[in-house]
Design a protein around this motif. Structure first.
Motif, short mmCIF file in Angstrom:
data_model
loop_
_atom_site.label_atom_id
_atom_site.label_comp_id
_atom_site.label_asym_id
_atom_site.label_seq_id
_atom_site.Cartn_x
_atom_site.Cartn_y
_atom_site.Cartn_z
N SER A 172 0.82 -1.21 0.00
CA SER A 172 0.00 0.00 0.00
C SER A 172 0.85 1.26 0.00
N LEU A 173 1.87 1.30 0.85
CA LEU A 173 2.74 2.47 0.90
C LEU A 173 3.53 2.64 -0.40
N LEU A 174 3.94 1.53 -1.01
CA LEU A 174 4.67 1.63 -2.26
C LEU A 174 3.78 2.18 -3.38
N LEU A 175 2.54 1.71 -3.42
CA LEU A 175 1.64 2.20 -4.46
C LEU A 175 1.29 3.67 -4.23
N ASP A 176 1.14 4.07 -2.97
CA ASP A 176 0.93 5.49 -2.66
C ASP A 176 2.13 6.32 -3.12
N ALA A 177 3.34 5.82 -2.86
CA ALA A 177 4.55 6.53 -3.27
C ALA A 177 4.64 6.62 -4.79
N ALA A 178 4.22 5.57 -5.50
CA ALA A 178 4.23 5.60 -6.97
C ALA A 178 3.34 6.74 -7.48
N ASP A 179 2.19 6.92 -6.85
CA ASP A 179 1.32 8.04 -7.22
C ASP A 179 1.98 9.37 -6.87
N GLU A 180 2.54 9.43 -5.68
CA GLU A 180 3.14 10.68 -5.19
C GLU A 180 4.28 11.17 -6.07
N VAL A 181 5.11 10.26 -6.57
CA VAL A 181 6.25 10.68 -7.39
C VAL A 181 5.93 10.73 -8.87
N GLY A 182 4.71 10.35 -9.24
CA GLY A 182 4.30 10.48 -10.63
C GLY A 182 4.76 9.36 -11.55
N LEU A 183 4.88 8.14 -11.02
CA LEU A 183 5.14 7.03 -11.95
C LEU A 183 3.96 6.96 -12.91
N PRO A 184 4.17 6.43 -14.10
CA PRO A 184 3.06 6.35 -15.06
C PRO A 184 1.85 5.66 -14.43
N ASP A 185 0.68 6.21 -14.74
CA ASP A 185 -0.53 5.64 -14.14
C ASP A 185 -1.44 4.99 -15.17
N ASP A 186 -0.90 4.74 -16.38
CA ASP A 186 -1.71 4.04 -17.37
C ASP A 186 -1.97 2.62 -16.88
N PRO A 187 -3.13 2.06 -17.24
CA PRO A 187 -3.50 0.74 -16.73
C PRO A 187 -2.51 -0.36 -17.05
N GLU A 188 -1.90 -0.31 -18.22
CA GLU A 188 -0.98 -1.37 -18.62
C GLU A 188 0.25 -1.39 -17.72
#
Length: 155
Positions: free
Chosen positions: A94-110
């Motif tokens: 959960s924290l890793l996925l939150d961090a992915a959003d926070e730093v702007g990793l690509p959010d496309d579904p693929e």
């Protein structure tokens, strides 16, 4: 006509710099977390960079973790005997996925499907390998994770 090569997950994520931002931000949150923070209380200050190297290699980037840190056997050694619980595993994810959003990793579904697929797979192995009496294979290659069945859409 030459066909354009499909990018690796490493390239799509933004390379080493993006993964380093991810792990720095992530472990900043981990240290403050009441459930998993204690597991990382004595974390090497370079731990976020090492995890970024691991993820980079897994996602198709350079094999730095293997060359500089010892590859799979070293990663395995970091989890043996830790007794990770399922709630701790879930919080880590959960924290890793939150961090992915926070730093702007690509959010496309693929990309996110492939990213989450590896994170689920890897953390479930870490959980199993951390249990008392676990006997995982001592040597294996670093996994190489790809797009799965849905490559990125590129018009």
């Amino acid at each position: 006509m030459t066909e354009k090569a499909e990018p690796t997950l490493f390239e799509w994520a933004g390379g080493a710099e993006a993964l380093e931002r991810l792990t720095e931000t992530f472990y900043g949150h981990v240290k403050k977390d009441d459930l998993i923070g204690p597991l990382f209380a004595h974390m090497d200050p370079s731990h976020p960079a090492y995890v970024a190297m691991w993820l980079g290699e897994v996602f198709g980037g350079p094999d730095r973790y293997t060359r500089e840190r010892g590859g799979y056997p070293h990663m395995l050694s970091q989890h043996l005997g830790k007794g990770i619980t399922e709630p701790q595993r879930r919080r880590w994810v959960s924290l890793l996925l939150d961090a992915a959003d926070e730093v702007g990793l690509p959010d496309d579904p693929e990309f996110r499907a492939a990213f989450v697929g590896y994170i689920e797979w890897g953390t479930r192995l870490a959980l199993a390998n951390s249990q008392p009496g676990a006997t995982p294979p001592p040597k294996a290659p670093v996994p190489r994770w790809g797009w799965g069945v849905a490559p990125p859409y590129q018009p």
